[in-house]
Motif scaffolding. Structure first.
Motif, PDB file in Angstrom:
ATOM      1  N   GLY A   1      13.403 -48.602   1.105  1.00 18.74           N
ATOM      2  CA  GLY A   1      14.365 -47.408   0.536  1.00 18.74           C
ATOM      3  C   GLY A   1      14.501 -47.684  -0.680  1.00 18.74           C
ATOM      4  O   GLY A   1      15.234 -47.056  -1.575  1.00 18.74           O
TER       5      GLY A   1
ATOM      6  N   ILE B   1      12.531 -45.625  -2.963  1.00 25.27           N
ATOM      7  CA  ILE B   1      13.642 -44.424  -2.776  1.00 25.27           C
ATOM      8  C   ILE B   1      14.960 -43.762  -3.392  1.00 25.27           C
ATOM      9  O   ILE B   1      14.712 -42.870  -4.156  1.00 25.27           O
ATOM     10  CB  ILE B   1      13.343 -43.719  -1.407  1.00 25.27           C
ATOM     11  CG1 ILE B   1      12.104 -43.753  -0.774  1.00 25.27           C
ATOM     12  CG2 ILE B   1      14.052 -42.823  -0.847  1.00 25.27           C
ATOM     13  CD1 ILE B   1      12.173 -43.807   1.061  1.00 25.27           C
TER      14      ILE B   1
ATOM     15  N   THR C   1      12.001 -40.904   3.315  1.00 25.11           N
ATOM     16  CA  THR C   1      12.869 -41.537   3.739  1.00 25.11           C
ATOM     17  C   THR C   1      12.051 -41.267   5.647  1.00 25.11           C
ATOM     18  O   THR C   1      12.639 -42.087   6.208  1.00 25.11           O
ATOM     19  CB  THR C   1      13.791 -40.303   3.650  1.00 25.11           C
ATOM     20  OG1 THR C   1      14.265 -40.589   1.691  1.00 25.11           O
ATOM     21  CG2 THR C   1      15.462 -41.130   3.849  1.00 25.11           C
TER      22      THR C   1
ATOM     23  N   HIS D   1       9.969 -43.234   6.805  1.00 27.50           N
ATOM     24  CA  HIS D   1      10.488 -44.760   6.347  1.00 27.50           C
ATOM     25  C   HIS D   1      11.485 -44.716   7.776  1.00 27.50           C
ATOM     26  O   HIS D   1      11.786 -45.927   7.931  1.00 27.50           O
ATOM     27  CB  HIS D   1      10.924 -45.420   5.507  1.00 27.50           C
ATOM     28  CG  HIS D   1      12.332 -46.385   5.720  1.00 27.50           C
ATOM     29  ND1 HIS D   1      11.247 -47.553   5.309  1.00 27.50           N
ATOM     30  CD2 HIS D   1      13.419 -46.920   5.423  1.00 27.50           C
ATOM     31  CE1 HIS D   1      11.843 -48.743   5.329  1.00 27.50           C
ATOM     32  NE2 HIS D   1      13.551 -48.061   5.594  1.00 27.50           N
TER      33      HIS D   1
END
Length: 272
Positions: free
Chosen positions: A3, A6, A267, A270
């Motif tokens: 993350g 991102i 996202t 993920h």
């Protein structure tokens, strides 16, 4: 993918928007000639670009099986880039006319247009850095924002010579397919030469695309000589107002659209 990239990408997107707003507020004596049909055309071009970049990015990340590099979508991408760059060239003539009407001297006009081009190149380089950090492959080395920035500076000598601009534009367009067949080092990618295994999420080199921008300069002088529309046209219909609004805020939306697309898709990838 973790993350952290991102979060960094989205944070960078927010910072880009804040910096963009501040930079626009600092431009002294900014004069704009606005024509709703130009804003509408620019809004349509940006909407087309958003659609293509969404599909391209989803395909690049392996989330969607769509052949974005061949067939219909390839020509859709070409049409989108051509419309966007053509309008950029046309808008340069409107900007030049507006600054002259505002009392700017030829030297001031040149300086302000050149500064605008350098600003766009700067935004393009920021996109290069962000995509280079976030993506393992496919960073935007010379995308449409780089092209318009460089093209804005290169087009300055042609702004008062639309016939020459159109002729040089056609020559650049004809040279483009030739250049694309010649491999070259990465440092010449901006011109059109690049390694055989080169890949980028957005690639719009000077040859042939600067030629399209110069055709826009010629078109701008033909349709809006001196900054006045040559012939009357009907106002855009009411349904087009959202697109017209988009066309008036193109740069801000462009700066944010790819970080948002990447952020949402990464996202989603993920989490699934």
């Amino acid at each position: 993918m973790s993350g952290d990239p991102i979060d960094a990408m989205l944070a960078c997107g927010r910072a880009m928007l804040v910096s963009f707003r501040e930079s626009r507020s600092r431009i002294p004596g900014r004069v704009v000639l606005r024509f709703p049909e130009v804003d509408l055309a620019r809004g349509i071009a940006l909407l087309m670009m958003l659609v293509y970049h969404l599909l391209f990015t989803a395909r690049y990340l392996g989330m969607l099986e769509v052949e974005v590099l061949t067939g219909f979508w390839r020509w859709f991408a070409y049409a989108t880039a051509a419309l966007f760059v053509l309008i950029a060239g046309l808008s340069l003539t409107l900007s030049e006319s507006a600054r002259r009407r505002g009392g700017a001297s030829p030297r001031e006009v040149t300086f302000r247009i050149a500064r605008r081009g350098v600003e766009l190149v700067g935004w393009g380089l920021l996109i290069t850095v962000v995509t280079g950090v976030v993506l393992e492959r496919g960073a935007v080395i010379f995308g449409i924002l780089h092209l318009i920035g460089v093209g804005t500076v290169l087009a300055i000598p042609f702004l008062r010579h639309p016939v020459i601009a159109s002729m040089v534009g056609i020559a650049c367009i004809l040279l483009g397919p030739v250049v694309s067949t010649i491999p070259g080092p990465m440092w010449l990618a901006w011109l059109g030469f690049h390694p055989v295994d080169f890949i980028s999420l957005d690639y719009v080199p000077v040859l042939p695309w600067f030629g399209v921008l110069l055709l826009g300069v010629g078109l701008g002088r033909l349709v809006y000589p001196g900054g006045d529309r040559r012939f009357p046209i009907a106002p855009p219909p009411d349904w087009s107002r959202p697109l017209t609004w988009i066309g008036r805020h193109t740069l801000a939306i462009y700066l944010l659209h790819e970080p948002v697309i990447l952020g949402v898709l990464l996202t989603w990838q993920h989490l699934t």
